[in-house]
Design an enzyme around this catalytic site. Structure first.
Site, PDB file in Angstrom:
ATOM      1  N   GLY A   1      35.797  37.001  34.327  1.00 10.91           N
ATOM      2  CA  GLY A   1      35.369  35.814  34.988  1.00 10.91           C
ATOM      3  C   GLY A   1      33.914  35.954  35.234  1.00 10.91           C
ATOM      4  O   GLY A   1      33.092  34.972  35.793  1.00 10.91           O
ATOM      5  N   ARG A   2      33.280  37.159  35.228  1.00 10.19           N
ATOM      6  CA  ARG A   2      31.890  37.346  35.514  1.00 10.19           C
ATOM      7  C   ARG A   2      31.264  38.301  34.451  1.00 10.19           C
ATOM      8  O   ARG A   2      30.070  38.807  34.715  1.00 10.19           O
ATOM      9  CB  ARG A   2      31.781  37.803  36.902  1.00 10.19           C
ATOM     10  CG  ARG A   2      32.332  38.860  37.474  1.00 10.19           C
ATOM     11  CD  ARG A   2      32.114  38.948  38.880  1.00 10.19           C
ATOM     12  NE  ARG A   2      33.078  40.075  39.511  1.00 10.19           N
ATOM     13  CZ  ARG A   2      32.673  40.359  40.644  1.00 10.19           C
ATOM     14  NH1 ARG A   2      31.797  40.207  41.173  1.00 10.19           N
ATOM     15  NH2 ARG A   2      33.714  41.304  40.973  1.00 10.19           N
TER      16      ARG A   2
ATOM     17  N   LYS B   1      28.014  42.543  33.908  1.00  6.60           N
ATOM     18  CA  LYS B   1      28.763  42.206  34.937  1.00  6.60           C
ATOM     19  C   LYS B   1      28.085  41.547  35.902  1.00  6.60           C
ATOM     20  O   LYS B   1      27.041  42.021  36.206  1.00  6.60           O
ATOM     21  CB  LYS B   1      29.668  43.379  35.461  1.00  6.60           C
ATOM     22  CG  LYS B   1      30.607  43.013  36.359  1.00  6.60           C
ATOM     23  CD  LYS B   1      31.602  44.061  36.862  1.00  6.60           C
ATOM     24  CE  LYS B   1      32.156  43.941  38.028  1.00  6.60           C
ATOM     25  NZ  LYS B   1      33.005  45.224  38.529  1.00  6.60           N
TER      26      LYS B   1
ATOM     27  N   ARG C   1      27.436  47.656  31.618  1.00  7.93           N
ATOM     28  CA  ARG C   1      28.394  48.685  31.538  1.00  7.93           C
ATOM     29  C   ARG C   1      28.583  48.967  30.188  1.00  7.93           C
ATOM     30  O   ARG C   1      28.531  48.073  29.212  1.00  7.93           O
ATOM     31  CB  ARG C   1      29.494  48.213  32.074  1.00  7.93           C
ATOM     32  CG  ARG C   1      29.631  47.311  33.328  1.00  7.93           C
ATOM     33  CD  ARG C   1      30.943  47.410  34.106  1.00  7.93           C
ATOM     34  NE  ARG C   1      31.964  46.241  33.369  1.00  7.93           N
ATOM     35  CZ  ARG C   1      33.169  45.905  33.946  1.00  7.93           C
ATOM     36  NH1 ARG C   1      33.553  46.531  35.199  1.00  7.93           N
ATOM     37  NH2 ARG C   1      33.688  45.079  33.457  1.00  7.93           N
TER      38      ARG C   1
ATOM     39  N   ASP D   1      45.234  44.406  35.372  1.00  7.66           N
ATOM     40  CA  ASP D   1      43.853  43.930  34.661  1.00  7.66           C
ATOM     41  C   ASP D   1      43.013  44.853  35.023  1.00  7.66           C
ATOM     42  O   ASP D   1      41.606  44.448  34.306  1.00  7.66           O
ATOM     43  CB  ASP D   1      43.538  42.519  35.227  1.00  7.66           C
ATOM     44  CG  ASP D   1      43.368  42.289  36.473  1.00  7.66           C
ATOM     45  OD1 ASP D   1      44.341  42.667  37.278  1.00  7.66           O
ATOM     46  OD2 ASP D   1      42.267  42.154  37.095  1.00  7.66           O
TER      47      ASP D   1
ATOM     48  N   ASP E   1      36.254  49.137  36.330  1.00  5.29           N
ATOM     49  CA  ASP E   1      36.156  47.980  37.366  1.00  5.29           C
ATOM     50  C   ASP E   1      36.161  48.679  38.789  1.00  5.29           C
ATOM     51  O   ASP E   1      37.161  48.426  39.555  1.00  5.29           O
ATOM     52  CB  ASP E   1      37.649  47.167  37.438  1.00  5.29           C
ATOM     53  CG  ASP E   1      37.361  46.027  36.280  1.00  5.29           C
ATOM     54  OD1 ASP E   1      36.404  46.292  35.459  1.00  5.29           O
ATOM     55  OD2 ASP E   1      37.978  44.947  36.292  1.00  5.29           O
TER      56      ASP E   1
HETATM   57  P1  AMP Z   1      38.384  42.218  40.414  1.00  5.14           P
HETATM   58  O1  AMP Z   1      39.543  42.039  41.565  1.00  5.14           O
HETATM   59  O2  AMP Z   1      37.238  42.344  40.461  1.00  5.14           O
HETATM   60  O3  AMP Z   1      39.386  42.962  39.144  1.00  5.14           O
HETATM   61  O4  AMP Z   1      38.677  40.607  39.549  1.00  5.14           O
HETATM   62  C1  AMP Z   1      39.943  39.956  39.345  1.00  5.14           C
HETATM   63  C2  AMP Z   1      39.408  39.018  38.411  1.00  5.14           C
HETATM   64  O5  AMP Z   1      38.604  37.775  39.040  1.00  5.14           O
HETATM   65  C3  AMP Z   1      38.968  38.958  37.047  1.00  5.14           C
HETATM   66  O6  AMP Z   1      39.357  38.354  36.016  1.00  5.14           O
HETATM   67  C4  AMP Z   1      37.355  38.768  37.328  1.00  5.14           C
HETATM   68  O7  AMP Z   1      36.583  38.449  36.177  1.00  5.14           O
HETATM   69  C5  AMP Z   1      37.342  37.955  38.517  1.00  5.14           C
HETATM   70  N1  AMP Z   1      36.432  37.599  39.285  1.00  5.14           N
HETATM   71  C6  AMP Z   1      36.103  38.529  40.141  1.00  5.14           C
HETATM   72  N2  AMP Z   1      34.934  38.151  40.909  1.00  5.14           N
HETATM   73  C7  AMP Z   1      34.631  37.130  40.337  1.00  5.14           C
HETATM   74  C8  AMP Z   1      33.158  36.119  40.696  1.00  5.14           C
HETATM   75  N3  AMP Z   1      32.418  36.300  41.436  1.00  5.14           N
HETATM   76  N4  AMP Z   1      33.386  35.189  39.785  1.00  5.14           N
HETATM   77  C9  AMP Z   1      34.053  34.896  38.681  1.00  5.14           C
HETATM   78  N5  AMP Z   1      35.336  35.630  38.583  1.00  5.14           N
HETATM   79  C10 AMP Z   1      35.442  36.606  39.290  1.00  5.14           C
HETATM   80 MG    MG Z   2      38.909  43.536  37.510  1.00  5.07          MG
END
Ligand code: AMP
Ligand code: MG
Length: 497
Positions: free
Chosen positions: A100-101, A117, A180, A260, A270
């Protein structure tokens, strides 16, 4: 802040790019370029990672490369993309997620992928802005290199760049991008994605890719009835068991062990609300958003198994026989405890804990962990002081860490009797390279972040240097290895990043 014009010319940094992931095909990703980041500046850089990926470290001083990491200039030979995955979050099926980012730029001839990232929105951003804030980016950068310095399998971090662009979280913060590096960022969730959506051909393609690139021995393995996918599940279970055993031994709490966030290569990935334990509390919850304590420190070994079970379930259409999958997963249940005991043995200066530990050694270990917990003893300091205690004979600094000195003395007496005078030198040498002097305690990260907000990145640099070689003494830097200040316990780290 001036808007940096997007450069269209391709920067050639002298690397050969292979980009094998992109060859999997469009069901696995969306091609897209990083989003430009205005007026970027360097926050942290690792020449060690540049060397590892074959990049001339001089690029880390180059304004052109700064623009590459900021997403303001494309790099020759790369094929930027965001990959799709799904996963279980906090024990629930979360459906489609994806990068997502994060944007994968490509893979170097050394077989290392470079991913940005915080590089802006992608089709998988859901409601997110695609960005990352400076504080979490500094934490990810430093922790990646700290884990590598500790000898724990992890993604690496080449650099962090910041920008004054505002990012809206609980308060207004500023943006950053972490570059990364890892052989692959494929997660358990990638397999879950294709399995749950019944795309079994894609699932097989992904598994074959992972086996051929990273686990070729799975094709030669006759233990799993010639089933390479069962062999893969076992190989991943073993790597994951070893990684989590190292986390538990060093006192690392990941904080968000969703499927994930689990690497198919058994890498720590992550970095979010992670924490290295200060006071030893087995039930410590480092993630402020984890209200149920699902990812508490002492739950991590069971959660890793739960996650592997999800991976096994996702691979079942390929493995076909449930019995084979269960047998592959069973390896976790032997590899985790034997690795953990061997690591804890080494922390005590004993080489023969692990498979054939004596009952009295096991009790010695269990008793000290119980005492550390009862007295909330500072975990890194206990082990480092014990390493310097000459086989338990010079114990003042160690016993000072305990409220219950009598109990500490009684244990130390048993311990010094266990280390024979002849074995003391070898035990000390082993302990000093097993029990780090420097870990990325929350308050150290926090101080570096505060300074960075003032555009002073010297603390990021100092911490990087100390954490790259955490077993060295680094004379003059003892303050970074001291007990945390009182305010450290009030730091709250959540999923917000
Ligand atoms: P995480 O908890 O960081 O592993 O994120 C879970 C999901 O949310 C992953 O698919 C990330 O890519 C997405 N995600 C987290 N933060 C953001 C953000 N600010 N914008 C877009 N996607 C995000
Ligand atoms: Mg993640």
């Amino acid at each position: 802040m001036t808007l940096t014009p997007q450069k269209t010319s391709l920067l050639d940094v002298g690397l050969t790019w292979h980009n094998s992931f992109s060859q999997l095909g469009r069901s696995f990703y969306t091609p897209l370029a990083p989003h430009p980041l205005p007026s970027p500046y360097w926050v942290g850089r690792s020449t060690a990672v540049a060397h590892a990926m074959g990049l001339d470290a001089a690029w880390l001083d180059s304004p052109d490369f700064l623009d590459v990491v900021a997403g303001n200039q494309p790099m020759a030979g790369t094929q930027p993309l965001a990959s799709v995955y799904s996963g279980h979050q906090f024990g629930q099926w979360a459906g489609q997620l994806g990068d997502g980012r994060a944007i994968l730029l490509g893979e170097t001839a050394q077989g290392l992928e470079l991913q940005l990232k915080g590089a802006g929105p992608t089709p998988y951003s859901r409601r997110g802005d695609g960005r990352a804030v400076l504080r979490s980016s500094i934490r990810e950068f430093l922790c990646s290199e700290a884990m590598h310095g500790l000898g724990i399998a992890t993604s690496r971090a080449l650099c962090v760049v910041g920008s004054d662009a505002p990012i809206y979280r609980e308060t207004v913060e500023t943006a950053a991008v972490v570059a990364r590096v890892a052989p692959s960022f494929i997660r358990f969730g990638h397999f879950e994605h294709f399995s749950h959506s019944h795309q079994h051909e894609a699932l097989k393609k992904l598994a074959d890719y992972v086996i051929d690139r990273f686990y070729p021995q799975c094709r030669m393995d006759d233990k799993h009835a010639g089933n390479p996918y069962a062999a893969l599940l076992e190989a991943v279970s073993i790597r994951t068991a070893k990684m989590v055993a190292q986390w538990q031994a060093v006192g690392f709490c990941h904080g968000v062990m969703n499927t994930d966030n689990m690497s198919i290569l058994g890498l720590t990935i992550d970095y979010g609300p992670f924490q290295f334990l200060d006071a030893f509390d087995p039930g410590h919850i480092c993630n402020h958003s984890d209200t149920q304590g699902r990812y508490a420190f002492d739950q991590q070994p069971n959660i890793a198994y739960w996650n592997l079970f999800c991976l096994g379930d996702a691979l079942l259409p390929l493995i076909k026989e449930q019995g084979l999958a269960m047998a592959a997963l069973a390896s976790y249940k032997t590899v985790f405890p034997t690795t953990f005991e061997a690591l804890m043995g080494a922390k005590l200066g004993l080489t023969d804990l692990g498979c054939n530990a004596s009952l009295s050694d096991k009790t010695l270990l269990e008793d000290i962990l119980k005492l550390l917990a009862e007295n909330r003893v500072d975990y890194p300091l206990f082990w480092r002081h014990l390493s310097n205690s000459e086989g338990g004979t010079q114990t003042q600094k160690v016993r000072d860490l305990f409220l219950n000195r009598e109990a500490a003395d009684a244990w130390l007496l048993r311990y010094s009797a266990r280390i024979t005078p002849a074995g003391r030198m070898a035990a000390t040498a082993l302990m000093l390279k097993t029990n780090p002097k420097f870990v990325l305690r929350n308050h150290l990260g926090e101080q570096a972040i505060q300074q960075a907000h003032l555009k002073d990145f010297s603390q990021v640099e100092t911490l990087l240097r100390l954490l790259e070689s955490p077993y060295e003494e680094h004379p003059g830097f003892d303050g970074y290895a001291a007990l945390p200040p009182a305010w450290a316990s009030s730091i709250e780290i959540s999923c917000s990043s």
